[in-house]
Design a protein around this motif. Sequence first.
Motif, PDB file in Angstrom:
ATOM      1  N   ASN A   2      11.463  16.911   7.218  1.00  0.00           N
ATOM      2  CA  ASN A   2      10.115  17.448   7.102  1.00  0.00           C
ATOM      3  C   ASN A   2       9.151  16.370   6.611  1.00  0.00           C
ATOM      4  O   ASN A   2       9.469  15.655   5.675  1.00  0.00           O
ATOM      5  CB  ASN A   2      10.125  18.534   6.021  1.00  0.00           C
ATOM      6  N   ASP A   3       7.984  16.259   7.202  1.00  0.00           N
ATOM      7  CA  ASP A   3       6.992  15.308   6.703  1.00  0.00           C
ATOM      8  C   ASP A   3       5.734  16.039   6.294  1.00  0.00           C
ATOM      9  O   ASP A   3       5.178  16.802   7.077  1.00  0.00           O
ATOM     10  CB  ASP A   3       6.646  14.271   7.774  1.00  0.00           C
ATOM     11  N   ARG A   4       5.287  15.799   5.080  1.00  0.00           N
ATOM     12  CA  ARG A   4       4.006  16.362   4.656  1.00  0.00           C
ATOM     13  C   ARG A   4       3.124  15.232   4.177  1.00  0.00           C
ATOM     14  O   ARG A   4       3.535  14.395   3.386  1.00  0.00           O
ATOM     15  CB  ARG A   4       4.219  17.405   3.550  1.00  0.00           C
ATOM     16  N   ASN A   5       1.930  15.191   4.717  1.00  0.00           N
ATOM     17  CA  ASN A   5       1.059  14.048   4.481  1.00  0.00           C
ATOM     18  C   ASN A   5      -0.281  14.468   3.909  1.00  0.00           C
ATOM     19  O   ASN A   5      -1.331  14.035   4.334  1.00  0.00           O
ATOM     20  CB  ASN A   5       0.843  13.300   5.798  1.00  0.00           C
ATOM     21  N   GLU A   6      -0.204  15.354   2.906  1.00  0.00           N
ATOM     22  CA  GLU A   6      -1.415  15.995   2.376  1.00  0.00           C
ATOM     23  C   GLU A   6      -2.490  15.017   1.911  1.00  0.00           C
ATOM     24  O   GLU A   6      -3.671  15.307   1.966  1.00  0.00           O
ATOM     25  CB  GLU A   6      -1.035  16.881   1.174  1.00  0.00           C
ATOM     26  N   SER A   7      -2.052  13.857   1.415  1.00  0.00           N
ATOM     27  CA  SER A   7      -3.005  12.980   0.747  1.00  0.00           C
ATOM     28  C   SER A   7      -3.550  11.888   1.634  1.00  0.00           C
ATOM     29  O   SER A   7      -4.306  11.052   1.194  1.00  0.00           O
ATOM     30  CB  SER A   7      -2.340  12.324  -0.456  1.00  0.00           C
ATOM     31  N   ALA A   8      -3.157  11.888   2.883  1.00  0.00           N
ATOM     32  CA  ALA A   8      -3.444  10.725   3.716  1.00  0.00           C
ATOM     33  C   ALA A   8      -4.931  10.515   3.978  1.00  0.00           C
ATOM     34  O   ALA A   8      -5.321   9.494   4.510  1.00  0.00           O
ATOM     35  CB  ALA A   8      -2.698  10.826   5.035  1.00  0.00           C
ATOM     36  N   THR A  10      -7.234  10.505   1.525  1.00  0.00           N
ATOM     37  CA  THR A  10      -7.842   9.839   0.384  1.00  0.00           C
ATOM     38  C   THR A  10      -7.655   8.337   0.515  1.00  0.00           C
ATOM     39  O   THR A  10      -6.544   7.860   0.665  1.00  0.00           O
ATOM     40  CB  THR A  10      -7.184  10.307  -0.927  1.00  0.00           C
ATOM     41  N   ARG A  11      -8.722   7.620   0.430  1.00  0.00           N
ATOM     42  CA  ARG A  11      -8.639   6.177   0.601  1.00  0.00           C
ATOM     43  C   ARG A  11      -8.607   5.500  -0.767  1.00  0.00           C
ATOM     44  O   ARG A  11      -9.506   5.678  -1.573  1.00  0.00           O
ATOM     45  CB  ARG A  11      -9.850   5.699   1.401  1.00  0.00           C
ATOM     46  N   GLU A  12      -7.563   4.745  -1.034  1.00  0.00           N
ATOM     47  CA  GLU A  12      -7.461   4.064  -2.317  1.00  0.00           C
ATOM     48  C   GLU A  12      -7.995   2.645  -2.151  1.00  0.00           C
ATOM     49  O   GLU A  12      -7.238   1.688  -1.999  1.00  0.00           O
ATOM     50  CB  GLU A  12      -6.020   4.066  -2.832  1.00  0.00           C
TER      51      GLU A  12
ATOM     52  N   ARG B 278      -4.489   3.213   6.186  1.00  0.00           N
ATOM     53  CA  ARG B 278      -4.778   3.551   4.788  1.00  0.00           C
ATOM     54  C   ARG B 278      -3.843   2.836   3.825  1.00  0.00           C
ATOM     55  O   ARG B 278      -4.245   2.425   2.739  1.00  0.00           O
ATOM     56  CB  ARG B 278      -4.649   5.062   4.559  1.00  0.00           C
ATOM     57  N   CYS B 318       9.872  14.967   2.979  1.00  0.00           N
ATOM     58  CA  CYS B 318       9.215  13.732   2.536  1.00  0.00           C
ATOM     59  C   CYS B 318       7.724  14.006   2.402  1.00  0.00           C
ATOM     60  O   CYS B 318       7.053  14.336   3.375  1.00  0.00           O
ATOM     61  CB  CYS B 318       9.466  12.627   3.558  1.00  0.00           C
ATOM     62  N   ALA B 320       3.987  12.579   1.214  1.00  0.00           N
ATOM     63  CA  ALA B 320       3.244  11.360   0.889  1.00  0.00           C
ATOM     64  C   ALA B 320       2.485  11.562  -0.413  1.00  0.00           C
ATOM     65  O   ALA B 320       1.730  12.516  -0.561  1.00  0.00           O
ATOM     66  CB  ALA B 320       2.280  11.021   2.018  1.00  0.00           C
TER      67      ALA B 320
END
Lengths: 333, 333
Positions: A2-8, A10-12, B278, B318, B320
């Motif tokens: 499973n892949d979850r990329n909730e924060s992708a 937000t640019r750091e 990113r 997984c 992020a």
Amino acid sequence: MNDRNESATTRETAADMAAVASLLEMADRLGVLDVLQRESPFGAKEIAEAAEVPQAGAASYLHALAAAGLVVRADDAGAFRAADDFADRLYESGYMSWVLNANRPFIEHIAEFLRDPVRAGAQYVRDGRQVAVASQWMGSQAFYPKALSTIIEARPSRVVDLGAGTARLLIETLLAVPGSTAVALDLDGSACREAATAAKLAGVGDRLTVVERSIQSVADDPSPLEGADVIHAGFVFHDMLPDEEDVADAVLSNCYDALRPGGIMAITDAVPFVPNERERRFSTIVTYYHQQFMRRRLLTAEEWQEKLVKAGFGGTTCIAHRFPTGRLFLAHK
Amino acid sequence: MNDRNESATTRETAADMAAVASLLEMADRLGVLDVLQRESPFGAKEIAEAAEVPQAGAASYLHALAAAGLVVRADDAGAFRAADDFADRLYESGYMSWVLNANRPFIEHIAEFLRDPVRAGAQYVRDGRQVAVASQWMGSQAFYPKALSTIIEARPSRVVDLGAGTARLLIETLLAVPGSTAVALDLDGSACREAATAAKLAGVGDRLTVVERSIQSVADDPSPLEGADVIHAGFVFHDMLPDEEDVADAVLSNCYDALRPGGIMAITDAVPFVPNERERRFSTIVTYYHQQFMRRRLLTAEEWQEKLVKAGFGGTTCIAHRFPTGRLFLAHK
């Protein structure tokens, strides 16, 4: 998996910029910045030769540069060239390198500086090379272009640069204004030698006079300035303040006398504690480093105008550099 | 005087962020971060006392903080408090401080590291305190919130943190999940003592067991983990790779055995060379620092899944982290 990329989303930005600054500071330490910026493609071999390191190490460093997008494939044979935004990245890194590397002794020893500034100032000195490198990276876009265009627009027949360093500004002026001549004045012997060599390489060696002297010496002997149409001084006057303010005033007065009628005095310097949102943070650290750690006094725009008028100049124009807290003061004879 | 402000629309973000990082690193060196972040207003007196510096020096530092917008007036009596974005600024500064300060030996000595990584690695070591401080600043928003919310959502009756440090994560869990108990395992004695003290202060001292041991020791004796619903491990497994990979595998296998049925293994770690726009730059420097300078191997998401399956776990998720190149791997028993 499973892949979850909730924060992708937000640019750091800080992470991004710091990583680039690290890789470019490494390039400088390895002595390979010229390789990375050259026209013809390069590979690990060229980096290994320039840095005098084994090719395996050069290859892993080059891989990191590519992974970070600082270099890109130049051809199908596997060679690389600098990415299109390389110069912009170097420029941004200049700020981080100046604030966090070149001035690091001030951060590390702040307690000692707050307890005894004079003693700490004598004990913890900056690495002059790190200051020069970071300043050049910042200057490439922050103050150099505006100074150069101002000088070239004046179509001068003779230009003087006080604190000329390696005379980059003057050489570009000589190339842009046919028949003009220039005087590069600097205290640093190796910078002076590099200036003379660079001028020769650029084909303007016969039009550049290099004078190895302090800015302060102009107070006693202004002869190298005679007959100039433009006298430029970038970030050099504040080094005389407050301890040698009378010398600075005499230098400025001699600049006025030496200029031809209609000539221009062009001073780039930092003004203290600019309050606007764009500049306030960097302006603070520039001011604080100079006041608390180097015990220098930065003049406000009003104080610069007073000084220029006192030296004999008429109308003064204050132009904001892209460099936050940096100003270009133009005064006419 | 004439004013021209042609460049005022260009935002020099790097300059801005570096200046803030410098002022906050100074706060850390002075030991005044707690003062700046406290609820009640403060002035130069409180800074001078905490930093053990003269009040004049504390006042000039406080003036710089105010000029940079990091602190604001709290009342008419002239006292200050942290600006609303203080925590965000500290977070951003964490990246710059980790990349450019905590890991500075790698930048300064890159040529030596490329020539002889083993010898240079023994000679040029990082300052553990600088690493811990910067990691905490980054973690505050980059990986800590997601780890905490994941653990709390599981409503565990017993939680273990491998490499717990000062047990901040566990103490917050104990406060959020009434009746739960926790085990903080860490090799560092002073961190363990600080954890015990902090737990007592928070009123959860009776529910936290502190175990001063290495992660590796779990391969031989997993007894502290028995009956856990959640085992968390943040940035600790990669320290065993590649040299102690068999130990890492044994630890993971023992974690599986010790967990209750339905229990969760939660691993936060960095994955190597993430190519998306990113993350690519920070991911590069994290990977390069670990591979070239610390000689560690970072596992890809696929390699993590394999390891977890090999240890007995079923479906792996997984997630992020906001931390570029950071991933939270969740595996169920």
